[in-house]
Design a protein around this motif. Structure first.
Motif, PDB file in Angstrom:
ATOM      1  N   LYS A 108     -32.879   8.482   5.238  1.00 35.87           N
ATOM      2  CA  LYS A 108     -31.893   7.662   5.286  1.00 35.87           C
ATOM      3  C   LYS A 108     -30.934   8.447   3.588  1.00 35.87           C
ATOM      4  CE  LYS A 108     -32.647   4.015   1.920  1.00 35.87           C
ATOM      5  NZ  LYS A 108     -33.577   1.927   1.720  1.00 35.87           N
ATOM      6  N   PRO A 109     -30.324   9.308   3.234  1.00 37.30           N
ATOM      7  CA  PRO A 109     -29.479  10.162   2.512  1.00 37.30           C
ATOM      8  C   PRO A 109     -29.442   9.321   0.594  1.00 37.30           C
ATOM      9  CG  PRO A 109     -28.453   9.756   4.373  1.00 37.30           C
ATOM     10  CD  PRO A 109     -29.133   8.752   4.251  1.00 37.30           C
ATOM     11  N   ARG A 110     -29.871   7.892   0.460  1.00 35.66           N
ATOM     12  CA  ARG A 110     -29.850   7.153  -1.025  1.00 35.66           C
ATOM     13  C   ARG A 110     -31.426   7.327  -1.207  1.00 35.66           C
ATOM     14  NH1 ARG A 110     -24.935   5.926  -2.887  1.00 35.66           N
ATOM     15  NH2 ARG A 110     -25.638   4.174  -3.649  1.00 35.66           N
ATOM     16  N   PHE A 111     -32.141   7.017  -0.382  1.00 35.53           N
ATOM     17  CA  PHE A 111     -33.374   7.119  -0.125  1.00 35.53           C
ATOM     18  C   PHE A 111     -33.232   7.736  -1.877  1.00 35.53           C
ATOM     19  CE2 PHE A 111     -38.509   7.345   0.643  1.00 35.53           C
ATOM     20  CZ  PHE A 111     -38.445   6.282   0.278  1.00 35.53           C
ATOM     21  N   GLY A 112     -33.782   7.192  -3.070  1.00 33.23           N
ATOM     22  CA  GLY A 112     -33.900   8.236  -4.559  1.00 33.23           C
ATOM     23  C   GLY A 112     -35.421   8.715  -4.520  1.00 33.23           C
ATOM     24  N   LEU A 113     -36.397   7.935  -3.814  1.00 32.17           N
ATOM     25  CA  LEU A 113     -37.797   8.354  -4.225  1.00 32.17           C
ATOM     26  C   LEU A 113     -37.955   9.674  -3.694  1.00 32.17           C
ATOM     27  CD1 LEU A 113     -39.881   7.232  -5.565  1.00 32.17           C
ATOM     28  CD2 LEU A 113     -41.062   6.380  -3.107  1.00 32.17           C
TER      29      LEU A 113
END
Length: 263
Positions: free
Chosen positions: A70-75
Motif C-alpha cells: 500500500k504505497p500511500r500507507f502514511g503510517l
C-alpha cells in the motif's frame, strides 16, 4: 480453535507488544500477514516490534514491504522516518516525513508525531494543521493544547495561542507550563493584569520557579503595582542574588517608590 484467523493473530500480537514481549509479538504479526497478505497493519506492527527489539534493518525492510502493498500507507512512511531520524539519516527521515504528510494517518499519536516534526523543521502551518487534527481525535490531552499554542505563538497567531493555553488550563488547572506560557502571551498582548494572574498561578504551583516570579514582577510593574512588583523581584534575588534583570528592576522600583513617598 481458529488457527487461520489473521485478525486474532494480530490481536494476540498487540497484546504481546503491550506486555513488551516483542519477539513473540513479531511472530504473531508475521503469522497474521502470512494468513492475509493484504494486511498492511500486520506488517506495520511487525516492523514496530522489530524496531523495539533493536533490529532496525529488519524493521526498515518490513516498512518498505508494507509500502509495496500500500504505497500511500502514511503510517509506514512515518515509522521509516522515525527510524532514519534515530539513525541520524536526516535527509532520508525528512523525505519519509514529507511523504507521511502527503498520506496522513487519522490517529492522534501519529498526527502528534508529525506535528512535532513539522514544528522542529519550522513548517509551522503544517504543524498547526496536524496539532489541531490530533486535538480533534484526543480532545482531553492538555499537553496537546500547550504544544499547539507554542506553535501558533511562533507564527504570530497569538489569539489562537491564547485560546489553546486557556483550554489546556481548563483541562489541567495545575499545568505550570500552560499558566506560564499563557501569561507570556497575555503580557505580550498588552494585558498585564491578566498576565499577572497567570504568573500568580504558576508561582502558587511552583514557588521556587524564578522565571515565574520574574515575569510576575514585570507584569505587576507594567500595571503600576510597584510595591508588589518589588516584593517579587526581591524574592528572585533571594534565590539568585546576581539575576541582572531582577537587580535592575528592583533598583528602578526602589527609586520610583522613594520619589512617591511623602517627605
Amino acid at each position: 480453535l481458529l488457527p487461520s484467523s489473521s485478525e486474532d493473530w494480530s490481536q494476540l500480537g498487540v497484546i504481546l507488544a503491550k506486555q513488551q514481549k516483542y519477539e513473540e509479538a513479531a511472530a504473531a504479526f508475521r503469522r497474521a500477514f502470512q494468513l492475509n497478505p493484504e494486511d498492511v497493519w500486520a506488517l506495520q506492527n511487525l516492523a514496530q516490534s522489530l524496531n523495539d527489539l533493536g533490529r532496525r534493518d529488519e524493521a526498515i525492510r518490513e516498512y518498505r514491504h508494507a509500502l509495496v502493498v500500500k504505497p500511500r500507507f502514511g503510517l509506514a512512511w512515518l515509522g521509516l522516518g522515525k527510524i532514519f531520524e534515530e539513525m541520524g539519516s536526516k535527509a532520508e527521515a525528512e523525505d519519509c516525513y514529507r511523504k507521511a504528510l502527503l498520506n496522513r494517518i487519522n490517529r492522534a499519536p501519529e498526527l502528534t508525531t508529525l506535528a512535532r516534526f513539522c514544528e522542529s523543521h519550522g513548517w509551522h502551518e503544517a504543524a498547526a494543521t496536524n496539532f489541531d487534527d490530533a486535538i480533534k481525535l484526543n480532545p482531553s490531552d492538555a499537553m496537546l493544547y500547550v504544544e499547539a499554542g507554542q506553535n501558533f505563538a511562533a507564527i504570530g497567531r497569538h489569539a489562537e495561542a491564547e485560546q489553546r493555553y486557556s483550554e489546556a488550563i481548563r483541562l489541567s488547572p495545575d499545568s505550570i507550563e500552560a499558566h506560564f506560557l499563557y501569561g507570556l502571551e497575555l503580557g505580550s498582548d498588552g494585558k498585564p493584569a491578566d498576565a499577572a494572574g497567570q504568573f500568580r498561578e504558576t508561582v502558587r504551583i511552583m514557588p521556587d520557579m524564578p522565571e515565574a516570579r520574574l515575569n510576575l514582577g514585570l507584569a505587576l510593574a507594567n500595571e503600576g503595582n510597584y510595591s508588589e512588583a518589588l516584593v517579587q523581584f526581591n524574592k528572585v534575588l533571594e534565590q539568585n542574588p546576581t539575576n541582572a534583570m531582577a537587580l535592575d528592576y528592583a533598583q528602578a522600583l526602589r527609586q520610583k517608590l522613594s520619589l512617591t513617598q511623602p517627605h
